[in-house]
Design a protein around this motif. Structure first.
Motif, PDB file in Angstrom:
ATOM      1  N   GLY A  27       0.811  -1.213   0.000  1.00  0.00           N
ATOM      2  CA  GLY A  27       0.000   0.000   0.000  1.00  0.00           C
ATOM      3  C   GLY A  27       0.839   1.254   0.000  1.00  0.00           C
ATOM      4  O   GLY A  27       0.543   2.230  -0.694  1.00  0.00           O
ATOM      5  N   GLU A  28       1.924   1.241   0.766  1.00  0.00           N
ATOM      6  CA  GLU A  28       2.811   2.400   0.819  1.00  0.00           C
ATOM      7  C   GLU A  28       3.446   2.657  -0.541  1.00  0.00           C
ATOM      8  O   GLU A  28       3.561   3.800  -0.979  1.00  0.00           O
ATOM      9  CB  GLU A  28       3.892   2.173   1.886  1.00  0.00           C
ATOM     10  N   ILE A  31       0.872   4.304  -2.882  1.00  0.00           N
ATOM     11  CA  ILE A  31       0.535   5.683  -2.561  1.00  0.00           C
ATOM     12  C   ILE A  31       1.725   6.616  -2.807  1.00  0.00           C
ATOM     13  O   ILE A  31       1.564   7.714  -3.344  1.00  0.00           O
ATOM     14  CB  ILE A  31       0.055   5.789  -1.101  1.00  0.00           C
ATOM     15  N   THR A  74      -5.130   5.109  -6.657  1.00  0.00           N
ATOM     16  CA  THR A  74      -4.956   5.678  -5.324  1.00  0.00           C
ATOM     17  C   THR A  74      -5.829   4.957  -4.309  1.00  0.00           C
ATOM     18  O   THR A  74      -5.390   4.671  -3.187  1.00  0.00           O
ATOM     19  CB  THR A  74      -5.301   7.175  -5.343  1.00  0.00           C
ATOM     20  N   PHE A  78      -4.743   3.048  -0.782  1.00  0.00           N
ATOM     21  CA  PHE A  78      -5.303   3.367   0.535  1.00  0.00           C
ATOM     22  C   PHE A  78      -6.020   2.174   1.156  1.00  0.00           C
ATOM     23  O   PHE A  78      -5.984   1.989   2.371  1.00  0.00           O
ATOM     24  CB  PHE A  78      -6.233   4.575   0.453  1.00  0.00           C
ATOM     25  N   THR A  82      -4.894   0.664   4.643  1.00  0.00           N
ATOM     26  CA  THR A  82      -5.873   0.546   5.730  1.00  0.00           C
ATOM     27  C   THR A  82      -5.920  -0.870   6.274  1.00  0.00           C
ATOM     28  O   THR A  82      -5.921  -1.082   7.491  1.00  0.00           O
ATOM     29  CB  THR A  82      -7.267   0.969   5.233  1.00  0.00           C
TER      30      THR A  82
END
Length: 122
Positions: A27-28, A31, A74, A78, A82
């Motif tokens: 996820g990082e 993003i 995006t 996220f 999450t």
């Protein structure tokens, strides 16, 4: 060797944390990397559109995602972040797990591959 309740709880916590780390890292990347939103996600969609996705998914869902690729790139990042943070910290584990299951089902349908007629049955 008998398994105790405490040992089972620790093992499940270790698996939950390891899975959370995987989701946080992916996820990082999605993003923080503008290259993913501009090119990587479109490459993924193109591979899904031309042979990777399940037929009903390719016909109904992918056109909507294709027109809003930046938003969904995006959103994917996220969602993964999450899920990862929720699993790492142990916050709202059940709802976060359901979100992760929905996300992985989406990935499964988008990357489905049916073997050709010449492929072995296994």
């Amino acid at each position: 060797m008998a398994y105790s309740q405490q040992r089972l709880v620790r093992t499940l916590a270790a698996v939950r944390i390891a899975t959370g780390l995987v989701f946080v890292v992916t996820g990082e990347y999605k993003i923080a990397s503008i290259a993913y939103a501009r090119g990587g996600f479109r490459d993924f969609l193109e591979a899904a559109q031309y042979g990777g996705a399940v037929e009903f998914y390719r016909a109904n869902v992918l056109p909507t995602i294709w027109h809003h690729a930046g938003f969904f790139a995006t959103l994917t990042g996220f969602v993964e972040l999450t899920v990862g943070i929720g699993l790492l910290l142990g916050l709202a584990v059940r709802p976060v797990s359901l979100l992760g299951m929905a996300h992985m089902t989406h990935l499964m349908l988008a990357t489905w591959w049916l073997p050709s007629n010449e492929a072995p049955l296994w």
